[in-house]
Design a protein around this motif. Structure first.
Motif, PDB file in Angstrom:
ATOM      1  N   ASN A 243       0.803  -1.229   0.000  1.00  0.00           N
ATOM      2  CA  ASN A 243       0.000   0.000   0.000  1.00  0.00           C
ATOM      3  C   ASN A 243       0.833   1.275   0.000  1.00  0.00           C
ATOM      4  O   ASN A 243       0.423   2.290  -0.566  1.00  0.00           O
ATOM      5  N   ASP A 244       1.997   1.242   0.625  1.00  0.00           N
ATOM      6  CA  ASP A 244       2.825   2.446   0.731  1.00  0.00           C
ATOM      7  C   ASP A 244       3.986   2.438  -0.252  1.00  0.00           C
ATOM      8  O   ASP A 244       4.910   3.249  -0.128  1.00  0.00           O
ATOM      9  N   GLN A 245       3.930   1.515  -1.206  1.00  0.00           N
ATOM     10  CA  GLN A 245       5.031   1.411  -2.158  1.00  0.00           C
ATOM     11  C   GLN A 245       4.562   1.791  -3.564  1.00  0.00           C
ATOM     12  O   GLN A 245       3.500   1.360  -4.004  1.00  0.00           O
ATOM     13  N   GLU A 246       5.372   2.578  -4.238  1.00  0.00           N
ATOM     14  CA  GLU A 246       5.058   2.959  -5.611  1.00  0.00           C
ATOM     15  C   GLU A 246       5.945   2.146  -6.551  1.00  0.00           C
ATOM     16  O   GLU A 246       7.042   2.547  -6.928  1.00  0.00           O
ATOM     17  N   ILE A 247       5.445   0.954  -6.913  1.00  0.00           N
ATOM     18  CA  ILE A 247       6.168   0.089  -7.844  1.00  0.00           C
ATOM     19  C   ILE A 247       5.198  -0.372  -8.931  1.00  0.00           C
ATOM     20  O   ILE A 247       3.973  -0.369  -8.734  1.00  0.00           O
ATOM     21  N   TYR A 248       5.768  -0.779 -10.044  1.00  0.00           N
ATOM     22  CA  TYR A 248       4.951  -1.232 -11.170  1.00  0.00           C
ATOM     23  C   TYR A 248       5.513  -2.555 -11.668  1.00  0.00           C
ATOM     24  O   TYR A 248       6.725  -2.719 -11.799  1.00  0.00           O
ATOM     25  N   LEU A 249       4.621  -3.494 -11.918  1.00  0.00           N
ATOM     26  CA  LEU A 249       5.016  -4.859 -12.202  1.00  0.00           C
ATOM     27  C   LEU A 249       4.777  -5.242 -13.661  1.00  0.00           C
ATOM     28  O   LEU A 249       3.758  -4.876 -14.254  1.00  0.00           O
ATOM     29  N   ASP A 250       5.732  -5.986 -14.217  1.00  0.00           N
ATOM     30  CA  ASP A 250       5.592  -6.600 -15.534  1.00  0.00           C
ATOM     31  C   ASP A 250       6.053  -8.050 -15.393  1.00  0.00           C
ATOM     32  O   ASP A 250       6.947  -8.352 -14.591  1.00  0.00           O
ATOM     33  N   GLY A 251       5.459  -8.943 -16.173  1.00  0.00           N
ATOM     34  CA  GLY A 251       5.935 -10.309 -16.106  1.00  0.00           C
ATOM     35  C   GLY A 251       4.929 -11.332 -16.562  1.00  0.00           C
ATOM     36  O   GLY A 251       3.832 -10.995 -17.037  1.00  0.00           O
ATOM     37  N   ASP A 252       5.319 -12.592 -16.392  1.00  0.00           N
ATOM     38  CA  ASP A 252       4.496 -13.715 -16.827  1.00  0.00           C
ATOM     39  C   ASP A 252       4.454 -14.763 -15.727  1.00  0.00           C
ATOM     40  O   ASP A 252       5.475 -15.046 -15.090  1.00  0.00           O
ATOM     41  N   VAL A 253       3.268 -15.338 -15.539  1.00  0.00           N
ATOM     42  CA  VAL A 253       3.070 -16.361 -14.522  1.00  0.00           C
ATOM     43  C   VAL A 253       2.314 -17.526 -15.146  1.00  0.00           C
ATOM     44  O   VAL A 253       1.360 -17.322 -15.916  1.00  0.00           O
ATOM     45  N   ASN A 254       2.739 -18.748 -14.837  1.00  0.00           N
ATOM     46  CA  ASN A 254       2.052 -19.959 -15.265  1.00  0.00           C
ATOM     47  C   ASN A 254       1.523 -20.687 -14.038  1.00  0.00           C
ATOM     48  O   ASN A 254       2.259 -20.909 -13.075  1.00  0.00           O
ATOM     49  N   LEU A 255       0.255 -21.051 -14.092  1.00  0.00           N
ATOM     50  CA  LEU A 255      -0.387 -21.701 -12.956  1.00  0.00           C
ATOM     51  C   LEU A 255      -1.076 -22.981 -13.395  1.00  0.00           C
ATOM     52  O   LEU A 255      -1.612 -23.066 -14.506  1.00  0.00           O
ATOM     53  N   SER A 256      -1.073 -23.959 -12.508  1.00  0.00           N
ATOM     54  CA  SER A 256      -1.923 -25.137 -12.656  1.00  0.00           C
ATOM     55  C   SER A 256      -2.930 -25.082 -11.517  1.00  0.00           C
ATOM     56  O   SER A 256      -2.541 -24.978 -10.344  1.00  0.00           O
ATOM     57  N   ILE A 257      -4.224 -25.112 -11.866  1.00  0.00           N
ATOM     58  CA  ILE A 257      -5.283 -24.908 -10.880  1.00  0.00           C
ATOM     59  C   ILE A 257      -6.287 -26.048 -10.988  1.00  0.00           C
ATOM     60  O   ILE A 257      -6.704 -26.426 -12.088  1.00  0.00           O
ATOM     61  N   SER A 258      -6.682 -26.596  -9.840  1.00  0.00           N
ATOM     62  CA  SER A 258      -7.668 -27.676  -9.832  1.00  0.00           C
ATOM     63  C   SER A 258      -9.046 -27.125 -10.148  1.00  0.00           C
ATOM     64  O   SER A 258      -9.269 -25.898 -10.119  1.00  0.00           O
ATOM     65  N   ASP A 259     -10.007 -28.006 -10.426  1.00  0.00           N
ATOM     66  CA  ASP A 259     -11.345 -27.526 -10.761  1.00  0.00           C
ATOM     67  C   ASP A 259     -12.097 -26.985  -9.544  1.00  0.00           C
ATOM     68  O   ASP A 259     -13.179 -26.416  -9.698  1.00  0.00           O
ATOM     69  N   ASN A 260     -11.532 -27.132  -8.326  1.00  0.00           N
ATOM     70  CA  ASN A 260     -12.117 -26.449  -7.169  1.00  0.00           C
ATOM     71  C   ASN A 260     -11.279 -25.235  -6.769  1.00  0.00           C
ATOM     72  O   ASN A 260     -11.323 -24.767  -5.633  1.00  0.00           O
ATOM     73  N   LEU A 261     -10.480 -24.737  -7.763  1.00  0.00           N
ATOM     74  CA  LEU A 261      -9.740 -23.479  -7.690  1.00  0.00           C
ATOM     75  C   LEU A 261      -8.577 -23.496  -6.714  1.00  0.00           C
ATOM     76  O   LEU A 261      -8.141 -22.453  -6.243  1.00  0.00           O
ATOM     77  N   GLU A 262      -8.021 -24.665  -6.413  1.00  0.00           N
ATOM     78  CA  GLU A 262      -6.785 -24.756  -5.643  1.00  0.00           C
ATOM     79  C   GLU A 262      -5.595 -24.603  -6.588  1.00  0.00           C
ATOM     80  O   GLU A 262      -5.571 -25.198  -7.665  1.00  0.00           O
ATOM     81  N   ILE A 263      -4.591 -23.799  -6.186  1.00  0.00           N
ATOM     82  CA  ILE A 263      -3.380 -23.647  -6.983  1.00  0.00           C
ATOM     83  C   ILE A 263      -2.491 -24.861  -6.737  1.00  0.00           C
ATOM     84  O   ILE A 263      -2.038 -25.106  -5.617  1.00  0.00           O
ATOM     85  N   LEU A 264      -2.232 -25.635  -7.792  1.00  0.00           N
ATOM     86  CA  LEU A 264      -1.428 -26.852  -7.682  1.00  0.00           C
ATOM     87  C   LEU A 264       0.051 -26.558  -7.896  1.00  0.00           C
ATOM     88  O   LEU A 264       0.907 -27.193  -7.279  1.00  0.00           O
ATOM     89  N   SER A 265       0.349 -25.608  -8.773  1.00  0.00           N
ATOM     90  CA  SER A 265       1.740 -25.216  -9.010  1.00  0.00           C
ATOM     91  C   SER A 265       1.763 -23.826  -9.612  1.00  0.00           C
ATOM     92  O   SER A 265       0.780 -23.369 -10.201  1.00  0.00           O
ATOM     93  N   ALA A 266       2.921 -23.159  -9.454  1.00  0.00           N
ATOM     94  CA  ALA A 266       3.084 -21.809  -9.987  1.00  0.00           C
ATOM     95  C   ALA A 266       4.524 -21.630 -10.426  1.00  0.00           C
ATOM     96  O   ALA A 266       5.459 -22.112  -9.776  1.00  0.00           O
ATOM     97  N   ALA A 267       4.734 -20.960 -11.540  1.00  0.00           N
ATOM     98  CA  ALA A 267       6.073 -20.672 -12.038  1.00  0.00           C
ATOM     99  C   ALA A 267       6.019 -19.394 -12.849  1.00  0.00           C
ATOM    100  O   ALA A 267       4.955 -18.998 -13.351  1.00  0.00           O
ATOM    101  N   GLY A 268       7.178 -18.737 -12.973  1.00  0.00           N
ATOM    102  CA  GLY A 268       7.229 -17.513 -13.760  1.00  0.00           C
ATOM    103  C   GLY A 268       8.072 -16.462 -13.082  1.00  0.00           C
ATOM    104  O   GLY A 268       8.698 -16.698 -12.045  1.00  0.00           O
ATOM    105  N   SER A 269       8.089 -15.289 -13.671  1.00  0.00           N
ATOM    106  CA  SER A 269       8.875 -14.177 -13.140  1.00  0.00           C
ATOM    107  C   SER A 269       8.090 -12.888 -13.266  1.00  0.00           C
ATOM    108  O   SER A 269       7.426 -12.656 -14.283  1.00  0.00           O
ATOM    109  N   VAL A 270       8.184 -12.058 -12.229  1.00  0.00           N
ATOM    110  CA  VAL A 270       7.561 -10.740 -12.227  1.00  0.00           C
ATOM    111  C   VAL A 270       8.659  -9.713 -11.963  1.00  0.00           C
ATOM    112  O   VAL A 270       9.448  -9.856 -11.023  1.00  0.00           O
ATOM    113  N   TYR A 271       8.686  -8.683 -12.807  1.00  0.00           N
ATOM    114  CA  TYR A 271       9.770  -7.717 -12.759  1.00  0.00           C
ATOM    115  C   TYR A 271       9.264  -6.353 -12.269  1.00  0.00           C
ATOM    116  O   TYR A 271       8.148  -5.941 -12.554  1.00  0.00           O
ATOM    117  N   ALA A 272      10.151  -5.658 -11.540  1.00  0.00           N
ATOM    118  CA  ALA A 272       9.932  -4.266 -11.168  1.00  0.00           C
ATOM    119  C   ALA A 272      11.297  -3.596 -11.190  1.00  0.00           C
ATOM    120  O   ALA A 272      12.343  -4.268 -11.244  1.00  0.00           O
TER     121      ALA A 272
END
Length: 280
Positions: A243-272
């Motif tokens: 909330n008190d930080q002025e940053i801006y994000l760019d990047g890509d994220v890959n997710l595997s999500i179950s059909d009940n919306l649980e995150i099974l895995s996550a990979a990627g990079s987000v840059y600032a």
């Protein structure tokens, strides 16, 4: 016939009653009431498109939804045989309502501009019925339904109210595009969300997801550009450190999500400007 369409759109409002009868769905109980009907063939290698105006969706003799304009792509082969088989639906400037319910269900609906958003999400609304139909194999759909051959739905330049009843937060978004398409194994979803803020005032999130009906999971790719995380952190307490930080994000994220919306895995990079966050 093809020569006439090649010269420009053709008003076919005289066929209103025939088209209304063809679009009746005895499986769901829905029927339609149409205003204007214009026939055009924008891509001679693609479907013929019926541009429909003032479309009323009827159930139990009551209009439950009215949409100003609908582009209905129909099978050219079937049309030449005097049969209406929709293969695509295109909407613009609609009002959408996306809900995650307390029991973790996702409900997406189209709302009238002047209609109060209902609290009851137990019944399958027309849009969710179409999306669920697209996620099923084409041959498994009741042949009496006019949407049995449907391949895709696109909604462009929509406004969208998002409500998360699990987190207790809501958003109002403009300039949202979302599309659904049937695949061999399930459903493809693409969404583009454009947000205020960012260094240029035009932050964006692009999401692509593939639902596999056999594995019962989603493979999701998300690209963020010029995103100010305070848009989210001011609503999600666990992210309040942004909330008190002025940053801006760019990047890509890959997710595997179950059909009940649980995150099974996550990979990627987000840059600032301050550094890189790698997910693994």
């Amino acid at each position: 016939f093809s020569w006439r369409l090649g010269t420009g759109p053709v008003d076919v409002s005289f066929a209103r009653e025939t088209l209304e009868q063809a679009l009746q769905d005895p499986v769901s109980g829905y029927s339609v009431k149409l205003g204007g009907i214009v026939l055009e063939w924008p891509d001679m290698s693609g479907p013929i498109v019926l541009q429909l105006s003032d479309v009323g969706l009827i159930k139990n003799s009551k209009e439950v939804l009215n949409i100003g304009k609908v582009g209905l792509g129909v099978s050219t082969t079937h049309l030449l045989r005097a049969s209406i088989k929709p293969v695509s639906i295109s909407l613009s400037n609609s009002s959408l309502h996306l809900i995650r319910t307390e029991d973790n269900r996702i409900v997406l609906s189209i709302e009238d501009d002047n209609e109060e958003i209902p609290d009851d999400t137990t019944d399958e609304n027309p849009l969710m019925r179409i999306v669920n139909t697209l996620s099923r194999p084409e041959g498994s759909i009741d042949a009496r339904s006019p949407i049995g051959h449907l391949r895709s739905v696109e909604i462009n330049n929509a406004t969208m109210v998002m409500e998360d009843h699990v987190l207790g937060i809501s958003w109002y978004l403009q300039n949202t595009n979302i599309a659904f398409a049937r695949t061999e194994d399930g459903l493809e979803v693409r969404a583009g969300i454009y947000l205020p803020g960012g260094r240029t005032g035009a932050a964006a999130i692009q999401v692509g997801a593939i639902y596999d009906r056999f594995k019962k999971n989603f493979q999701v790719t998300a690209h963020v550009a010029d995103l100010d995380p305070r848009i989210v952190s001011r609503k999600v307490e666990s992210l309040s450190f942004f909330n008190d930080q002025e940053i801006y994000l760019d990047g890509d994220v890959n997710l595997s999500i179950s059909d009940n919306l649980e995150i099974l895995s996550a990979a990627g990079s987000v840059y600032a400007a301050e550094g890189v966050l790698n997910l693994a």
